[in-house]
Scaffold this motif. Sequence first.
Motif, PDB file in Angstrom:
ATOM      1  N   VAL A  85     117.094  71.843 146.957  1.00  0.00           N
ATOM      2  CA  VAL A  85     117.199  70.592 146.192  1.00  0.00           C
ATOM      3  C   VAL A  85     115.997  70.427 145.271  1.00  0.00           C
ATOM      4  CG1 VAL A  85     117.451  68.086 146.353  1.00  0.00           C
ATOM      5  CG2 VAL A  85     118.430  69.546 148.134  1.00  0.00           C
ATOM      6  N   CYS A  86     116.285  70.273 143.996  1.00  0.00           N
ATOM      7  CA  CYS A  86     115.223  69.986 143.027  1.00  0.00           C
ATOM      8  C   CYS A  86     115.374  68.508 142.643  1.00  0.00           C
ATOM      9  CB  CYS A  86     115.387  70.874 141.802  1.00  0.00           C
ATOM     10  SG  CYS A  86     114.206  70.486 140.504  1.00  0.00           S
ATOM     11  N   PRO A  87     114.475  67.644 143.162  1.00  0.00           N
ATOM     12  CA  PRO A  87     114.663  66.214 142.908  1.00  0.00           C
ATOM     13  C   PRO A  87     114.367  65.831 141.460  1.00  0.00           C
ATOM     14  CG  PRO A  87     112.667  66.582 144.171  1.00  0.00           C
ATOM     15  CD  PRO A  87     113.308  67.920 143.990  1.00  0.00           C
ATOM     16  N   ALA A  91     108.375  66.116 142.918  1.00  0.00           N
ATOM     17  CA  ALA A  91     107.810  65.863 144.247  1.00  0.00           C
ATOM     18  C   ALA A  91     107.038  67.101 144.686  1.00  0.00           C
ATOM     19  CB  ALA A  91     108.921  65.532 145.235  1.00  0.00           C
ATOM     20  N   VAL A  92     105.736  67.088 144.406  1.00  0.00           N
ATOM     21  CA  VAL A  92     104.880  68.232 144.736  1.00  0.00           C
ATOM     22  C   VAL A  92     103.605  67.726 145.398  1.00  0.00           C
ATOM     23  CG1 VAL A  92     105.699  69.749 142.890  1.00  0.00           C
ATOM     24  CG2 VAL A  92     103.886  68.126 142.406  1.00  0.00           C
ATOM     25  N   PHE A  93     102.989  68.567 146.203  1.00  0.00           N
ATOM     26  CA  PHE A  93     101.722  68.199 146.841  1.00  0.00           C
ATOM     27  C   PHE A  93     100.581  68.539 145.875  1.00  0.00           C
ATOM     28  CE2 PHE A  93     104.464  68.685 150.558  1.00  0.00           C
ATOM     29  CZ  PHE A  93     104.165  67.514 151.243  1.00  0.00           C
ATOM     30  N   GLU A 100     100.945  77.642 146.902  1.00  0.00           N
ATOM     31  CA  GLU A 100     100.993  77.015 148.227  1.00  0.00           C
ATOM     32  C   GLU A 100     102.180  76.059 148.346  1.00  0.00           C
ATOM     33  OE1 GLU A 100      96.192  77.150 149.281  1.00  0.00           O
ATOM     34  OE2 GLU A 100      97.052  75.394 148.319  1.00  0.00           O
ATOM     35  N   LEU A 104     105.061  76.756 150.948  1.00  0.00           N
ATOM     36  CA  LEU A 104     105.316  75.726 151.965  1.00  0.00           C
ATOM     37  C   LEU A 104     106.822  75.499 152.118  1.00  0.00           C
ATOM     38  CD1 LEU A 104     104.622  73.355 153.878  1.00  0.00           C
ATOM     39  CD2 LEU A 104     104.371  71.919 151.866  1.00  0.00           C
ATOM     40  N   PHE A 105     107.508  75.337 150.975  1.00  0.00           N
ATOM     41  CA  PHE A 105     108.947  75.058 151.061  1.00  0.00           C
ATOM     42  C   PHE A 105     109.746  76.284 151.485  1.00  0.00           C
ATOM     43  CE2 PHE A 105     107.682  71.057 149.603  1.00  0.00           C
ATOM     44  CZ  PHE A 105     108.685  70.186 149.985  1.00  0.00           C
ATOM     45  N   GLY A 106     109.239  77.463 151.163  1.00  0.00           N
ATOM     46  CA  GLY A 106     109.863  78.676 151.689  1.00  0.00           C
ATOM     47  C   GLY A 106     109.745  78.714 153.205  1.00  0.00           C
ATOM     48  N   ASN A 149     108.320  72.300 140.581  1.00  0.00           N
ATOM     49  CA  ASN A 149     109.315  71.485 141.289  1.00  0.00           C
ATOM     50  C   ASN A 149     110.628  72.253 141.458  1.00  0.00           C
ATOM     51  OD1 ASN A 149     110.005  68.888 142.359  1.00  0.00           O
ATOM     52  ND2 ASN A 149     111.174  68.444 140.503  1.00  0.00           N
ATOM     53  N   LEU A 150     111.015  72.964 140.413  1.00  0.00           N
ATOM     54  CA  LEU A 150     112.268  73.735 140.446  1.00  0.00           C
ATOM     55  C   LEU A 150     112.121  74.979 141.334  1.00  0.00           C
ATOM     56  CD1 LEU A 150     115.137  74.248 139.368  1.00  0.00           C
ATOM     57  CD2 LEU A 150     114.133  75.336 137.364  1.00  0.00           C
ATOM     58  N   MET A 152     110.198  75.405 143.841  1.00  0.00           N
ATOM     59  CA  MET A 152     110.159  74.999 145.258  1.00  0.00           C
ATOM     60  C   MET A 152     111.567  74.847 145.840  1.00  0.00           C
ATOM     61  SD  MET A 152     107.089  72.256 144.794  1.00  0.00           S
ATOM     62  CE  MET A 152     107.255  71.324 146.292  1.00  0.00           C
ATOM     63  N   ALA A 153     112.520  74.477 144.979  1.00  0.00           N
ATOM     64  CA  ALA A 153     113.895  74.275 145.449  1.00  0.00           C
ATOM     65  C   ALA A 153     114.628  75.598 145.649  1.00  0.00           C
ATOM     66  CB  ALA A 153     114.658  73.416 144.447  1.00  0.00           C
TER      67      ALA A 153
ATOM     68  N   SER B   8     103.161  75.700 158.956  1.00  0.00           N
ATOM     69  CA  SER B   8     102.989  75.542 157.504  1.00  0.00           C
ATOM     70  C   SER B   8     102.692  74.076 157.171  1.00  0.00           C
ATOM     71  CB  SER B   8     104.210  76.053 156.742  1.00  0.00           C
ATOM     72  OG  SER B   8     105.350  75.332 157.114  1.00  0.00           O
ATOM     73  N   LYS B 219     105.625  59.498 146.665  1.00  0.00           N
ATOM     74  CA  LYS B 219     105.855  60.632 145.758  1.00  0.00           C
ATOM     75  C   LYS B 219     107.187  61.333 146.017  1.00  0.00           C
ATOM     76  CE  LYS B 219     101.094  62.012 144.783  1.00  0.00           C
ATOM     77  NZ  LYS B 219     100.106  63.087 145.011  1.00  0.00           N
ATOM     78  N   LEU B 221     107.924  63.003 148.657  1.00  0.00           N
ATOM     79  CA  LEU B 221     107.741  64.264 149.387  1.00  0.00           C
ATOM     80  C   LEU B 221     108.375  64.241 150.771  1.00  0.00           C
ATOM     81  CD1 LEU B 221     104.185  64.906 148.068  1.00  0.00           C
ATOM     82  CD2 LEU B 221     106.016  66.597 148.005  1.00  0.00           C
ATOM     83  N   ARG B 224     111.911  64.855 150.193  1.00  0.00           N
ATOM     84  CA  ARG B 224     112.138  66.258 149.834  1.00  0.00           C
ATOM     85  C   ARG B 224     112.073  67.146 151.081  1.00  0.00           C
ATOM     86  NH1 ARG B 224     110.194  69.608 144.577  1.00  0.00           N
ATOM     87  NH2 ARG B 224     111.713  71.252 144.968  1.00  0.00           N
ATOM     88  N   THR B 227     115.179  67.303 152.949  1.00  0.00           N
ATOM     89  CA  THR B 227     116.314  68.111 152.477  1.00  0.00           C
ATOM     90  C   THR B 227     116.233  69.548 153.017  1.00  0.00           C
ATOM     91  OG1 THR B 227     115.222  68.893 150.457  1.00  0.00           O
ATOM     92  CG2 THR B 227     116.437  66.821 150.297  1.00  0.00           C
TER      93      THR B 227
END
Lengths: 250, 388
Positions: A85-87, A91-93, A100, A104-106, A149-150, A152-153, B8, B219, B221, B224, B227
């Motif tokens: 999902v790409c909001p 939405a990134v840290f 990173e 993280l999302f991987g 952002n993309l 990460m999705a 992680s 934010k 997050l 996200r 999801t």
Amino acid sequence: MVTSKESAIVIDNLTKRFEDVTAVDGLSLEVEKGELFGLLGPNGAGKTTTINVLCGLLEPTSGSVSVGGYDVRKKTDKVKELIGVCPQDTAVFSHLTGRENVELFGNLHATQKEKLKKNADDLLRKMGLLEDAKRRVGKYSGGMRRRINLIMALVHDPEIAFLDEPTVGMDPQSRRAVWGFIKELKKRNKTVILTTHYMEEAEELCDRVGIIDYGKLIALGSPKQLKAKFRAKNLEEVFIQLTGRRIREE
Amino acid sequence: MNFQRVFSLVKKDLKRMIREPATLFLIILFPVVLTLVFGVSFGAIGGTQSTTYQIGVVNMDSAVLDQQWSQHLIGNLTGTEILKIQDYSDNETAQTDLLQGKIQAVLLIPENFGQSCISFWNAPTNSSLWVNTTVQLYLDSGSMFATQAIPPIIQQVLTATVYGEQPISVPRPIQIGRPSLIQVSKLTAFDYMAPGIFAYAAIFLTMTVAESFTTDREKGLLRRINTTPTTPSEFMTSQAISNMFAALIQVALVFAMAYLVGYRPNVNSASFVLAFVIMLIFALCNVGFGLITATIAKSPGAATGIAFIFIMPQMFLGTFVGFALSPSAQAAGKFVPSYYVTDALTSLFLRGAPVSSPMILLDLAVVTVCSVAALLIGILLFRKYGKA
């Protein structure tokens, strides 16, 4: 509606209400596996709400939704394994670097370590962020943040991708790069649901588009079919004909 | 539970603690600076540090002709250079000075000391002819050095003085009595404050947890992450681990800083381990309070303010500040978890209570119950009302 084997997404009479506001009103839709489907509509039409229901973030008020053959309400965990999902809002840290964030999302999708490294490198290179991957995202420009952002999705190579206005705020070069990237997803038989306000983007990329307004599906077909049906030069004309010229509030 | 996800997320949170200046200050720099400032201000520096030990000697040896034995012993004790000998004419004066922390030990040479030495040398192999006696030793219980270092030094000097090179295994007419530990008043104000400072630092985890949750929520997050296949239990476990790790670092840093400014609690390694365990459990309590704060607060700024609802009572009623409060305020302190943390650490470090002491175990039980309750309430409230 019976879930077809070839259908990646089946939405049957979906309604979502927030107190006295009906965001999605009896929406029915089927998206085939490997299809690049555009969900179009004015601000507040119900696009993001529909995507949030498909991702399992929101419970439908009524109706049923299945993603990858799984009922989203009953098998949310299975659905989440299939999707990326790409909001709409980035939405990134900010305290993490680009790499990173991606890794993280991987990891949250339990992607195998070597595969994750390879995917991250590939995506960062294709999006022109490999050199900046070691910088913290807080220092990125708006366009770079949208590209991360993309990525990460998609780093876990999902079967179904929900891209909610992925090119908003990007310069033409970045937007073209993202288009190329989305086309590549289609070539790899990934199912993509794309929401966008850019009609030329939908026309360029999508196999079919669905135009929704006030939570209802008001048109469905390929850009070519819709242009022919509404005798319009382009998709933007179709869109304006169907939704009117009045400026909407969110 | 998928540990790839959990670790992680932990890594991500630990990086936030290090990389975000405000978080770094609250978690790492604040406790370090606090300990340093209080240590310097309230007299820990040099308070118990010593390279020589002040020993009071009361020579009650009544032998007229043979007092050379006791004089010889005192001479040898002085000759060690580690001990600084101060002569006292009576035990009462020596004990008063020990109580006031002017000296670290009192050695009482009995009146039949010389007689006992002579009896030994007249018949070294016939113990039935010996005059048995006991040299009494009183030690400052608040000084780790006094209790650990002085008895073996005295034993060594006594053996060399009276028996020369005789093998140690043979029976002796003179024994050193079991050292009496005397609670002295030499402790500095910092010694009383230190246990509360450990709890004080951890209390601010409430604010960092609340801020990080509200920021991530604002934010998008949290949404996200939701999801992805990450389960709520994996997410909360990662929060617990990263904040317990932060507490571990905090306690280690506070200990290190306290040590640097002269804090020397008279405890063994088991007490240190238990202190760390108590602090880790207390960290969970503050994660719970942080989640409750994040549920109520609509923004990170509001979270900072609302966090003080939990921070202030814990700070004023349950840490080192509590010593200065009225009896009624001190009684109110029993309703905040930090009180029990401070009490347990005070028992361990100041009162020298063993880890199995019922009072400490009771404190540990109360902190554990409070932490589990706060964490569960925090998780339930946040899941129900705080995620949106």
